[in-house]
Scaffold this active site. Sequence first.
Site, short mmCIF file in Angstrom:
data_model
loop_
_atom_site.label_atom_id
_atom_site.label_comp_id
_atom_site.label_asym_id
_atom_site.label_seq_id
_atom_site.Cartn_x
_atom_site.Cartn_y
_atom_site.Cartn_z
N TYR A 1 -37.45 18.69 -8.70
CA TYR A 1 -37.83 19.48 -7.29
C TYR A 1 -38.83 19.04 -6.28
CZ TYR A 1 -35.09 22.53 -10.00
OH TYR A 1 -34.12 23.43 -10.73
N GLY B 1 -23.84 15.32 -5.31
CA GLY B 1 -24.57 15.68 -4.20
C GLY B 1 -24.33 17.20 -4.13
N LEU B 2 -24.29 18.12 -5.44
CA LEU B 2 -23.93 19.51 -5.41
C LEU B 2 -25.16 20.19 -5.36
CD1 LEU B 2 -21.11 19.59 -8.29
CD2 LEU B 2 -20.74 19.65 -5.93
N LEU B 3 -26.17 19.85 -6.28
CA LEU B 3 -27.58 20.64 -6.20
C LEU B 3 -28.08 20.31 -4.69
CD1 LEU B 3 -30.17 22.03 -7.35
CD2 LEU B 3 -30.69 20.05 -8.32
N VAL C 1 -30.44 27.30 -11.58
CA VAL C 1 -30.08 26.13 -10.96
C VAL C 1 -29.35 25.43 -12.17
CG1 VAL C 1 -30.60 24.11 -9.60
CG2 VAL C 1 -31.66 26.14 -9.32
N VAL D 1 -26.22 22.04 -13.27
CA VAL D 1 -24.87 21.18 -12.72
C VAL D 1 -24.46 20.80 -13.95
CG1 VAL D 1 -24.37 19.23 -11.30
CG2 VAL D 1 -26.00 20.48 -10.68
N PHE E 1 -38.81 33.29 -13.62
CA PHE E 1 -37.53 34.03 -13.19
C PHE E 1 -36.49 32.86 -12.94
CE2 PHE E 1 -40.52 32.67 -9.83
CZ PHE E 1 -40.17 31.80 -9.12
N ARG F 1 -24.39 13.90 -9.98
CA ARG F 1 -24.50 12.85 -8.89
C ARG F 1 -23.36 12.80 -7.97
NH1 ARG F 1 -26.59 11.22 -13.72
NH2 ARG F 1 -28.72 10.46 -13.64
#
Length: 429
Positions: free
Chosen positions: A145, A114-116, A104, A106, A429, A112
């Site tokens: 998370y 909103g992609l994630l 993960v 960005v 992982f 900021r």
Amino acid sequence: MSDDYEIRRFTAASKGEAGFPDAESWLQAVAFGFHESTRTPEHVAKSLETYAADRRIFTGAYQTREVAQGSLPAEVPVATFGTFRKTLNIGFGRLLETQLVTAVTVRTSHRRRGLLRRMMSEDLAMAKHDGVAMAALTASEGSIYGRFGYGVASFERTVKVDTTSRFQLNHQAAGSVDIADPPVLLDLAPEVFDRVHRLTPGSIGRQEWYRQLASGSLGRDGKEDPAIKVVLHYGPDGAVDGYVSYKFLGWDTEPHTVQVVDFVAATNEAYLELWQFLAAIDLVERVTWEEAPLDDPLTWALADPRCIDSSDSRDMLWLRILDVVKALEARHYPVDGRLVLEVLDPLGLTGGTFTLEASGGQAAVVRPDTPGTPDLTLDISALASIYLGGVCPVTLTAAGRIREHKQGASLQARGMFAVERATHCLTHF
């Protein structure tokens, strides 16, 4: 998310396959996000070969508008998100298919937007639609998370073990150990790990890369690692039931140190006897291991437990329940009981009030027609934390993460969610 981006999903592809260029650009973005050196073409090819074996799905956010002059080209995603599926040991030998989230990133200049949130929300919803009840990840940062419903479910620690004359185990060997040619682990490592996986709550099935790492066939730098050494443990029946992959850190290291690369033991005897071997290596005064369990039998087997220097304990496995009913009914419960749980879900995937009734190890979970007052109110992340028995509900209640409406309900939950041995995950992982 604005119209300046589009989300694309595709499978990992090996060199020579049609999707290789997209996968190669995606991997370039991941390497940048984790501050890796530029990977050689050979490293990229080997990495993607292992990812293809795992059937990984790559997700990327791509710019739709013209990119700035001189910046990375549009085919390199500004955000990445990878997934694949393995099983999770949820206690008492039960395995649950789980969506593993990895890679993960960005890009700093595109945060900021909103992609994630979009990638995470869409992926979790798709996994639930497929019938998967659990998602998992390992987090580089601890503050990201929780807002997506993930909770810490297991821990690990780095240990430095003094293997001078202070190291004395209160253990009589029941098996034997011997040095092996490292490539034997290409076949043996998955077999031995499968036994450990089925015995250990919190264990995640391993990806292709692990057997190559343990055998020295593919190091973290994408090259063969000739420094790797391997020792096997043989049980009383002569079968291999454990191994350690390790390497010497060099004569410039003080004290002279061996570093564990992979330590997998399917029996208590194999675990202690492999430690006996490591402590007996000539000209070495310390053994380090970065994935040791917190609740470690070695501590209690040593005549002097202070041989172990452990100052770096940390969260390891994070879980996210996608279907409360399916996840709770999949578990074995060592204690009979009834709990009414009000579960809050920030993404709206599986919130609500549930009655959990456990009897004879099995559970029935229903949504009551008239919920009334629950015994416990908790966020989905807190339920994920207690799910494997690795985090105590009483502790989360004291921290304000669980609200107890019925006195003693948290203690009751502790007993019901207990597992047969310490929770530990050996798979990153």
